[in-house]
Motif scaffolding. Structure first.
Motif, PDB file in Angstrom:
ATOM      1  N   PHE A 161      -6.482 -15.049  -0.867  1.00 38.75           N
ATOM      2  CA  PHE A 161      -5.186 -14.461  -1.209  1.00 38.75           C
ATOM      3  C   PHE A 161      -5.285 -13.703  -2.531  1.00 38.75           C
ATOM      4  CE2 PHE A 161      -1.239 -15.032  -3.698  1.00 38.75           C
ATOM      5  CZ  PHE A 161      -0.368 -14.281  -2.931  1.00 38.75           C
ATOM      6  N   LYS A 162      -5.874 -14.342  -3.528  1.00 38.30           N
ATOM      7  CA  LYS A 162      -6.019 -13.725  -4.848  1.00 38.30           C
ATOM      8  C   LYS A 162      -6.803 -12.418  -4.756  1.00 38.30           C
ATOM      9  CE  LYS A 162      -7.879 -14.636  -9.449  1.00 38.30           C
ATOM     10  NZ  LYS A 162      -8.536 -15.612 -10.314  1.00 38.30           N
ATOM     11  N   LYS A 163      -7.909 -12.422  -4.027  1.00 45.14           N
ATOM     12  CA  LYS A 163      -8.731 -11.213  -3.867  1.00 45.14           C
ATOM     13  C   LYS A 163      -7.952 -10.112  -3.160  1.00 45.14           C
ATOM     14  CE  LYS A 163     -13.059 -13.738  -3.627  1.00 45.14           C
ATOM     15  NZ  LYS A 163     -14.095 -14.268  -2.744  1.00 45.14           N
ATOM     16  N   GLU A 164      -7.228 -10.468  -2.109  1.00 42.31           N
ATOM     17  CA  GLU A 164      -6.474  -9.459  -1.355  1.00 42.31           C
ATOM     18  C   GLU A 164      -5.354  -8.858  -2.194  1.00 42.31           C
ATOM     19  OE1 GLU A 164      -5.955  -9.550   2.663  1.00 42.31           O
ATOM     20  OE2 GLU A 164      -7.919 -10.446   3.001  1.00 42.31           O
ATOM     21  N   VAL A 165      -4.671  -9.682  -2.970  1.00 41.40           N
ATOM     22  CA  VAL A 165      -3.599  -9.180  -3.837  1.00 41.40           C
ATOM     23  C   VAL A 165      -4.174  -8.218  -4.873  1.00 41.40           C
ATOM     24  CG1 VAL A 165      -1.919  -9.835  -5.618  1.00 41.40           C
ATOM     25  CG2 VAL A 165      -1.995 -11.074  -3.461  1.00 41.40           C
ATOM     26  N   LEU A 166      -5.323  -8.550  -5.442  1.00 45.19           N
ATOM     27  CA  LEU A 166      -5.960  -7.654  -6.407  1.00 45.19           C
ATOM     28  C   LEU A 166      -6.311  -6.317  -5.769  1.00 45.19           C
ATOM     29  CD1 LEU A 166      -8.278 -10.124  -8.371  1.00 45.19           C
ATOM     30  CD2 LEU A 166      -6.224  -8.969  -9.218  1.00 45.19           C
ATOM     31  N   CYS A 167      -6.830  -6.339  -4.548  1.00 44.55           N
ATOM     32  CA  CYS A 167      -7.171  -5.096  -3.836  1.00 44.55           C
ATOM     33  C   CYS A 167      -5.924  -4.266  -3.543  1.00 44.55           C
ATOM     34  CB  CYS A 167      -7.896  -5.417  -2.532  1.00 44.55           C
ATOM     35  SG  CYS A 167      -9.581  -5.980  -2.762  1.00 44.55           S
ATOM     36  N   ILE A 168      -4.861  -4.930  -3.124  1.00 45.80           N
ATOM     37  CA  ILE A 168      -3.606  -4.228  -2.827  1.00 45.80           C
ATOM     38  C   ILE A 168      -3.102  -3.528  -4.089  1.00 45.80           C
ATOM     39  CG2 ILE A 168      -1.148  -4.575  -2.304  1.00 45.80           C
ATOM     40  CD1 ILE A 168      -2.107  -6.807  -0.329  1.00 45.80           C
ATOM     41  N   LYS A 169      -3.094  -4.254  -5.201  1.00 47.74           N
ATOM     42  CA  LYS A 169      -2.594  -3.669  -6.458  1.00 47.74           C
ATOM     43  C   LYS A 169      -3.487  -2.526  -6.931  1.00 47.74           C
ATOM     44  CE  LYS A 169       0.067  -7.595  -7.800  1.00 47.74           C
ATOM     45  NZ  LYS A 169       1.368  -7.452  -8.236  1.00 47.74           N
ATOM     46  N   GLU A 170      -4.783  -2.668  -6.731  1.00 48.97           N
ATOM     47  CA  GLU A 170      -5.707  -1.605  -7.126  1.00 48.97           C
ATOM     48  C   GLU A 170      -5.519  -0.357  -6.264  1.00 48.97           C
ATOM     49  OE1 GLU A 170     -10.439  -1.030  -6.858  1.00 48.97           O
ATOM     50  OE2 GLU A 170      -9.788  -2.782  -8.003  1.00 48.97           O
ATOM     51  N   ASP A 171      -5.398  -0.543  -4.970  1.00 48.58           N
ATOM     52  CA  ASP A 171      -5.278   0.588  -4.041  1.00 48.58           C
ATOM     53  C   ASP A 171      -3.881   1.198  -3.996  1.00 48.58           C
ATOM     54  OD1 ASP A 171      -7.921   0.196  -3.362  1.00 48.58           O
ATOM     55  OD2 ASP A 171      -7.477  -0.787  -1.449  1.00 48.58           O
ATOM     56  N   LEU A 172      -2.861   0.349  -4.034  1.00 52.86           N
ATOM     57  CA  LEU A 172      -1.498   0.819  -3.799  1.00 52.86           C
ATOM     58  C   LEU A 172      -0.612   0.807  -5.042  1.00 52.86           C
ATOM     59  CD1 LEU A 172      -0.832  -1.039  -0.429  1.00 52.86           C
ATOM     60  CD2 LEU A 172      -1.526   1.348  -0.734  1.00 52.86           C
ATOM     61  N   GLY A 173      -0.930  -0.041  -5.999  1.00 47.13           N
ATOM     62  CA  GLY A 173      -0.049  -0.212  -7.150  1.00 47.13           C
ATOM     63  C   GLY A 173       1.043  -1.218  -6.834  1.00 47.13           C
ATOM     64  N   GLU A 174       2.079  -1.215  -7.631  1.00 47.50           N
ATOM     65  CA  GLU A 174       3.186  -2.154  -7.451  1.00 47.50           C
ATOM     66  C   GLU A 174       4.065  -1.725  -6.278  1.00 47.50           C
ATOM     67  OE1 GLU A 174       3.713  -5.045  -9.164  1.00 47.50           O
ATOM     68  OE2 GLU A 174       1.812  -4.630 -10.174  1.00 47.50           O
ATOM     69  N   TYR A 175       4.609  -2.711  -5.586  1.00 48.69           N
ATOM     70  CA  TYR A 175       5.546  -2.471  -4.481  1.00 48.69           C
ATOM     71  C   TYR A 175       6.842  -1.867  -5.027  1.00 48.69           C
ATOM     72  CZ  TYR A 175       9.055  -3.541  -0.945  1.00 48.69           C
ATOM     73  OH  TYR A 175      10.072  -3.453  -0.040  1.00 48.69           O
ATOM     74  N   LYS A 176       7.356  -0.849  -4.337  1.00 47.01           N
ATOM     75  CA  LYS A 176       8.618  -0.215  -4.731  1.00 47.01           C
ATOM     76  C   LYS A 176       9.717  -0.450  -3.696  1.00 47.01           C
ATOM     77  CE  LYS A 176       7.136   1.617  -8.517  1.00 47.01           C
ATOM     78  NZ  LYS A 176       7.558   1.102  -9.780  1.00 47.01           N
ATOM     79  N   SER A 177       9.450  -0.086  -2.431  1.00 50.16           N
ATOM     80  CA  SER A 177      10.472  -0.219  -1.386  1.00 50.16           C
ATOM     81  C   SER A 177       9.813  -0.089  -0.017  1.00 50.16           C
ATOM     82  CB  SER A 177      11.556   0.853  -1.560  1.00 50.16           C
ATOM     83  OG  SER A 177      11.010   2.141  -1.373  1.00 50.16           O
ATOM     84  N   ARG A 178      10.650  -0.151   1.012  1.00 45.68           N
ATOM     85  CA  ARG A 178      10.142   0.011   2.370  1.00 45.68           C
ATOM     86  C   ARG A 178      11.228   0.575   3.271  1.00 45.68           C
ATOM     87  NH1 ARG A 178      10.599  -5.707   1.752  1.00 45.68           N
ATOM     88  NH2 ARG A 178      12.173  -6.592   3.117  1.00 45.68           N
ATOM     89  N   GLU A 179      10.782   1.090   4.392  1.00 44.67           N
ATOM     90  CA  GLU A 179      11.675   1.683   5.384  1.00 44.67           C
ATOM     91  C   GLU A 179      11.277   1.119   6.741  1.00 44.67           C
ATOM     92  OE1 GLU A 179      11.795   6.137   7.130  1.00 44.67           O
ATOM     93  OE2 GLU A 179      11.826   5.962   4.936  1.00 44.67           O
ATOM     94  N   TYR A 180      12.215   0.464   7.429  1.00 44.17           N
ATOM     95  CA  TYR A 180      11.924  -0.156   8.720  1.00 44.17           C
ATOM     96  C   TYR A 180      11.661   0.921   9.771  1.00 44.17           C
ATOM     97  CZ  TYR A 180      12.418  -3.130  12.847  1.00 44.17           C
ATOM     98  OH  TYR A 180      12.204  -3.794  14.024  1.00 44.17           O
ATOM     99  N   LEU A 181      10.564   0.768  10.498  1.00 41.18           N
ATOM    100  CA  LEU A 181      10.180   1.736  11.521  1.00 41.18           C
ATOM    101  C   LEU A 181      10.449   1.252  12.943  1.00 41.18           C
ATOM    102  CD1 LEU A 181       6.761   2.860  10.007  1.00 41.18           C
ATOM    103  CD2 LEU A 181       8.982   4.028   9.840  1.00 41.18           C
ATOM    104  N   GLY A 182      10.384  -0.059  13.168  1.00 38.56           N
ATOM    105  CA  GLY A 182      10.618  -0.594  14.495  1.00 38.56           C
ATOM    106  C   GLY A 182       9.636  -1.699  14.839  1.00 38.56           C
ATOM    107  N   ALA A 183       9.738  -2.168  16.080  1.00 40.05           N
ATOM    108  CA  ALA A 183       8.915  -3.289  16.526  1.00 40.05           C
ATOM    109  C   ALA A 183       8.105  -2.900  17.753  1.00 40.05           C
ATOM    110  CB  ALA A 183       9.806  -4.482  16.850  1.00 40.05           C
ATOM    111  N   LEU A 184       6.970  -3.570  17.897  1.00 39.97           N
ATOM    112  CA  LEU A 184       6.092  -3.386  19.049  1.00 39.97           C
ATOM    113  C   LEU A 184       5.745  -4.748  19.613  1.00 39.97           C
ATOM    114  CD1 LEU A 184       3.572  -0.920  17.385  1.00 39.97           C
ATOM    115  CD2 LEU A 184       5.348  -0.305  19.017  1.00 39.97           C
ATOM    116  N   LYS A 185       5.468  -4.778  20.890  1.00 44.21           N
ATOM    117  CA  LYS A 185       4.972  -5.998  21.505  1.00 44.21           C
ATOM    118  C   LYS A 185       3.647  -6.356  20.846  1.00 44.21           C
ATOM    119  CE  LYS A 185       4.885  -7.626  26.187  1.00 44.21           C
ATOM    120  NZ  LYS A 185       4.691  -7.290  27.565  1.00 44.21           N
ATOM    121  N   GLY A 186       3.426  -7.634  20.600  1.00 38.72           N
ATOM    122  CA  GLY A 186       2.219  -8.075  19.921  1.00 38.72           C
ATOM    123  C   GLY A 186       0.961  -7.929  20.750  1.00 38.72           C
TER     124      GLY A 186
END
Length: 122
Positions: A49-74
């Motif tokens: 978890f710690k490694k993945e969070v570090l990668c997310i922050k490095e690649d994407l930066g801090e979370y700002k917002s989101r926009e719902y796109l829809g759902a798909l069958k799994g």
């Protein structure tokens, strides 16, 4: 069983908790994983978890917002079709400080409650 129109709101709540867990860093593992199917956490402990969070922050930066796109069958695993029955994948356009990404959260019913079986940033 949750009504179909209530499921996106539930997935939204689960994603809120996961994003809050990511923001807490090391201390956020419990919050991030509290809705997960325990079987999906076998290879996902606090250090990963710690490694993945570090990668997310490095690649994407801090979370700002989101926009719902829809759902798909799994996704159905042909080797184990009963693995996550009736899984639904909910998708958002995630807007971060440095970049944007597709956020996917998969949920399914297990023992009368809904649990997360996957989360991905792509």
């Amino acid at each position: 069983m949750v009504e179909d129109q209530a499921k996106p709101a539930m997935a939204e709540q689960y994603l809120d908790e996961m994003i809050e867990g990511e923001a807490l860093g090391d201390a956020g593992y419990e919050l991030f994983t509290k809705r997960f199917d325990p079987d999906t956490l076998k290879d996902f402990g606090p250090s990963r978890f710690k490694k993945e969070v570090l990668c997310i922050k490095e690649d994407l930066g801090e979370y700002k917002s989101r926009e719902y796109l829809g759902a798909l069958k799994g996704f159905v695993d042909v080797d184990d079709p009963d693995k996550h029955p009736n899984c639904i994948r909910y998708n958002w356009r995630g807007i971060f400080e440095k970049n944007e990404t597709l956020i996917t959260v998969g949920i399914h019913e297990q023992d009368g409650k809904y649990v997360v079986n996957e989360t991905m940033y792509r």
